[in-house]
Design a protein around this motif. Structure first.
Motif, PDB file in Angstrom:
ATOM      1  N   UNK A 432      15.813  -5.840  41.933  1.00 43.64           N
ATOM      2  CA  UNK A 432      14.865  -4.772  42.291  1.00 43.64           C
ATOM      3  C   UNK A 432      13.561  -5.401  42.748  1.00 43.64           C
ATOM      4  N   UNK A 433      12.966  -4.823  43.784  1.00 47.34           N
ATOM      5  CA  UNK A 433      11.696  -5.346  44.301  1.00 47.34           C
ATOM      6  C   UNK A 433      10.574  -4.362  43.975  1.00 47.34           C
ATOM      7  N   UNK A 434       9.546  -4.890  43.322  1.00 44.23           N
ATOM      8  CA  UNK A 434       8.392  -4.070  42.955  1.00 44.23           C
ATOM      9  C   UNK A 434       7.149  -4.677  43.588  1.00 44.23           C
ATOM     10  N   UNK A 435       6.346  -3.833  44.230  1.00 44.36           N
ATOM     11  CA  UNK A 435       5.093  -4.295  44.830  1.00 44.36           C
ATOM     12  C   UNK A 435       3.945  -3.905  43.903  1.00 44.36           C
ATOM     13  N   UNK A 436       3.043  -4.852  43.672  1.00 44.76           N
ATOM     14  CA  UNK A 436       1.862  -4.593  42.859  1.00 44.76           C
ATOM     15  C   UNK A 436       0.605  -4.715  43.714  1.00 44.76           C
ATOM     16  N   UNK A 437      -0.335  -3.771  43.536  1.00 42.28           N
ATOM     17  CA  UNK A 437      -1.591  -3.796  44.290  1.00 42.28           C
ATOM     18  C   UNK A 437      -2.754  -3.516  43.345  1.00 42.28           C
ATOM     19  N   UNK A 438      -3.964  -3.690  43.859  1.00 43.48           N
ATOM     20  CA  UNK A 438      -5.144  -3.319  43.067  1.00 43.48           C
ATOM     21  C   UNK A 438      -5.638  -1.922  43.434  1.00 43.48           C
ATOM     22  N   UNK A 439      -5.040  -1.268  44.426  1.00 45.40           N
ATOM     23  CA  UNK A 439      -5.481   0.075  44.807  1.00 45.40           C
ATOM     24  C   UNK A 439      -4.401   0.826  45.553  1.00 45.40           C
ATOM     25  N   UNK A 440      -4.431   2.153  45.447  1.00 44.25           N
ATOM     26  CA  UNK A 440      -3.376   3.004  46.023  1.00 44.25           C
ATOM     27  C   UNK A 440      -3.327   2.930  47.543  1.00 44.25           C
ATOM     28  N   UNK A 441      -4.469   2.727  48.184  1.00 41.61           N
ATOM     29  CA  UNK A 441      -4.511   2.724  49.648  1.00 41.61           C
ATOM     30  C   UNK A 441      -3.667   1.590  50.238  1.00 41.61           C
ATOM     31  N   UNK A 442      -3.480   0.520  49.471  1.00 43.92           N
ATOM     32  CA  UNK A 442      -2.692  -0.609  49.990  1.00 43.92           C
ATOM     33  C   UNK A 442      -1.241  -0.222  50.265  1.00 43.92           C
ATOM     34  N   UNK A 458      10.303   2.191  54.792  1.00 43.55           N
ATOM     35  CA  UNK A 458      10.392   1.975  53.354  1.00 43.55           C
ATOM     36  C   UNK A 458       9.649   3.080  52.629  1.00 43.55           C
ATOM     37  N   UNK A 459      10.098   3.347  51.414  1.00 44.08           N
ATOM     38  CA  UNK A 459       9.407   4.301  50.545  1.00 44.08           C
ATOM     39  C   UNK A 459       8.952   3.532  49.305  1.00 44.08           C
ATOM     40  N   UNK A 460       7.799   3.913  48.780  1.00 47.76           N
ATOM     41  CA  UNK A 460       7.304   3.276  47.564  1.00 47.76           C
ATOM     42  C   UNK A 460       7.358   4.291  46.426  1.00 47.76           C
ATOM     43  N   UNK A 461       8.243   4.037  45.460  1.00 45.99           N
ATOM     44  CA  UNK A 461       8.472   4.979  44.356  1.00 45.99           C
ATOM     45  C   UNK A 461       7.765   4.509  43.087  1.00 45.99           C
ATOM     46  N   UNK A 462       7.203   5.469  42.374  1.00 44.25           N
ATOM     47  CA  UNK A 462       6.501   5.147  41.128  1.00 44.25           C
ATOM     48  C   UNK A 462       7.442   4.479  40.140  1.00 44.25           C
TER      49      UNK A 462
END
Length: 526
Positions: A432-442, A458-462
């Motif tokens: 599974x690939x998870x993306x981490x950011x410091x803000x939602x706008x990214x 691509x879709x980014x799911x919580x």
């Protein structure tokens, strides 16, 4: 010209601010005053059909914000000025933090209406970590803002730095008459002008010169003299060494959108700001005057030119002379690379250069060999002290919406993560690939760029993740045992480092207590 003379000619600085304080507008106007452009654009304007030079990505133009650091250079009064315009939006703070490692000083923009804001405080804390010299520009004088003395008090209190006004406003908002330049002893009369340079300067022999009375109403002159006397009584004369040590900030007032107060700022900056300084590697301190080239990568950007799928690494030259076409030693990979394409920037406009000197920012075309934090030298093996990744605040799982475009999605994620826009964590179990950011706008920026630059949907799911912690242990057997025990919660970052994906604060604390031999890190450099 000798290497020492080239170094003395250079000033490399970043412009930082809270979002919407006018930072990108100030960058544009510095280029205008420096003669690099003839007419300034505007970040948000219906009347002017020109966008700013430093905001060039589609999403930046749509939203009127900066989401990537822009690099621009120009000549002014026989000096080479390199500006790095950083994102103000807190969702892109990490790009700004990395950029601050590549500059010798900063100009901090403060909105005279809003004063010192949260992001300004965070950025100042990063400057204090490196004792970076700071000049403050209090912007938007054409609006009804706060009292100048109150603003100075707030800067000292919230940012923890002494100030020394170098110019002083004559009125504010509708009553704005001009700025008294204490640094050069002249009067700059206000005239709104959004696209051309304002050069209406009245030379005077100090604040008591009767010449002032010819240009300002009696009441304005009386107030100005009273306030300047108070300034000189309250604030010490500028100590240049204290400024260069990051202990005191010269302050200027103006209106960037109206080109007002910019010349004073620029002229004082080139006098005071430091030329390129020595920098620390893991082995030793390297002076810029050393003959052998060294430099480091602080930023990577894919697809600066949408017509050509290129990838450019931004390198800060730290010592010696960079020569295009030369072979340089890549310390992390322990081998030599030849850089036949080297560019200098005016935002997205590039020109090929044959050489560069300490303080210069060079764009190197790259096929994936360079990463943020890499060091290039003429053979020396010391790495410049690392540019860390911070543990992200938000996490979302990547879902591919088009199975036929899996390779495009993988390539897009790979390249965009190299830029440091976000961080990618791949679970050991199930990939599974998870993306981490410091803000939602990214996430919005990632989705936009994946579709428009890589044709990948691509879709980014919580996903239920509280914190990503890099893990290490003195005893490798105990680390192996921990990974085996928490296998479902172990991922690897892009560099292959082990990361523990904690689902809640309480659970993370419990795991830390139960496994005292495991070290949990919130920064990737350890």
């Amino acid at each position: 010209m000798t290497l020492e003379q080239e170094i003395k000619k250079r000033r490399t600085f970043g412009i930082i601010a809270h979002p919407d304080a006018g930072k990108t507008t100030l960058t544009e106007k510095l280029l205008l005053f420096g003669g690099a452009i003839q007419t300034a654009g505007a970040v948000k304007s219906n009347k002017i059909d020109m966008g700013t030079r430093s905001d060039w990505m589609d999403i930046e133009k749509q939203r009127g914000i900066s989401v990537a650091t822009s690099v621009m250079g120009f000549e002014y009064k026989d000096l080479k000025i390199n500006i790095l315009d950083t994102p103000g939006h807190e969702d892109f703070a990490e790009d700004t933090y990395r950029t601050l490692t590549a500059v010798d000083s900063v100009i901090m923009v403060i909105d005279c209406v809003k004063g010192v804001e949260q992001q300004t405080e965070k950025l100042m804390a990063v400057c204090r970590m490196r004792n970076t010299p700071v000049i403050c520009f209090i912007n938007k004088l054409d609006r009804e803002g706060r009292d100048a003395f109150d603003l100075l008090d707030e800067i000292e209190e919230k940012l923890g730095i002494k100030v020394r006004p170098m110019s002083w406003p004559i009125g504010m908002g509708k009553s704005l008459r001009g700025v008294y330049n204490m640094y050069e002893n002249n009067l700059n009369l206000y005239e709104p002008n959004k696209t051309k340079k304002v050069t209406d300067v009245v030379e005077i022999k100090g604040i008591n010169d009767p010449e002032i009375e010819k240009h300002l109403p009696e009441s304005a002159v009386a107030t100005l003299r009273e306030e300047v006397e108070l300034v000189n009584g309250v604030y010490d004369e500028l100590d240049v060494d204290a400024y260069k040590n990051g202990d005191v900030a010269p302050v200027f007032f103006g209106s960037a959108v109206n080109n007002f107060g910019i010349r004073e700022l620029l002229d004082c900056f080139i006098d005071l700001a430091p030329a390129p300084k020595a920098r620390e590697t893991e082995e030793r301190k390297i002076e810029p005057t050393e003959s052998k080239f060294t430099g480091f990568i602080f930023k990577i950007h894919a697809n600066m030119d949408p017509k050509h799928r290129n990838r450019i690494a931004f390198a800060r030259v730290c010592s010696g002379r960079f020569l295009r076409g030369s072979n340089y030693f890549h310390v992390r990979q322990n081998k030599n690379f030849r850089f036949s394409n080297a560019t200098a920037f005016m935002a997205q406009q590039k020109e090929t250069i044959d050489e560069a000197f300490p303080g210069d920012i060079v764009g190197l075309y790259d096929t994936g060999n360079l990463k943020i934090g890499d060091t290039l030298t003429e053979g020396e093996k010391g790495l410049y002290k690392g540019i860390p990744s911070f543990s992200p605040e938000l996490f979302k799982e990547v879902t591919n919406l088009d199975a036929m475009k899996s390779k495009q999605l993988e390539k897009g994620l790979d390249q965009l993560m190299d830029e440091g826009v976000a961080q990618l964590f791949t679970y050991e179990m199930g990939s599974r690939k998870v993306v981490g950011t410091v803000g939602a706008l990214q996430f919005e920026v990632l989705q936009h760029r994946l579709l428009n630059e890589y044709n990948a949907k691509a879709r980014f799911d919580s996903v239920n993740i509280y914190k990503a912690c890099w893990i290490s242990a003195a005893d490798s057997d105990k680390l192996d045992a921990f990974v085996k025990d928490k296998y479902r919660h172990i991922a690897k970052d892009k560099e292959g480092k082990l990361v523990f994906m904690a689902e809640s604060k309480a659970w993370l604390q419990m795991v830390q207590e139960n496994f005292p031999d495991i070290d949990f890190h919130y920064i990737s450099e350890f």
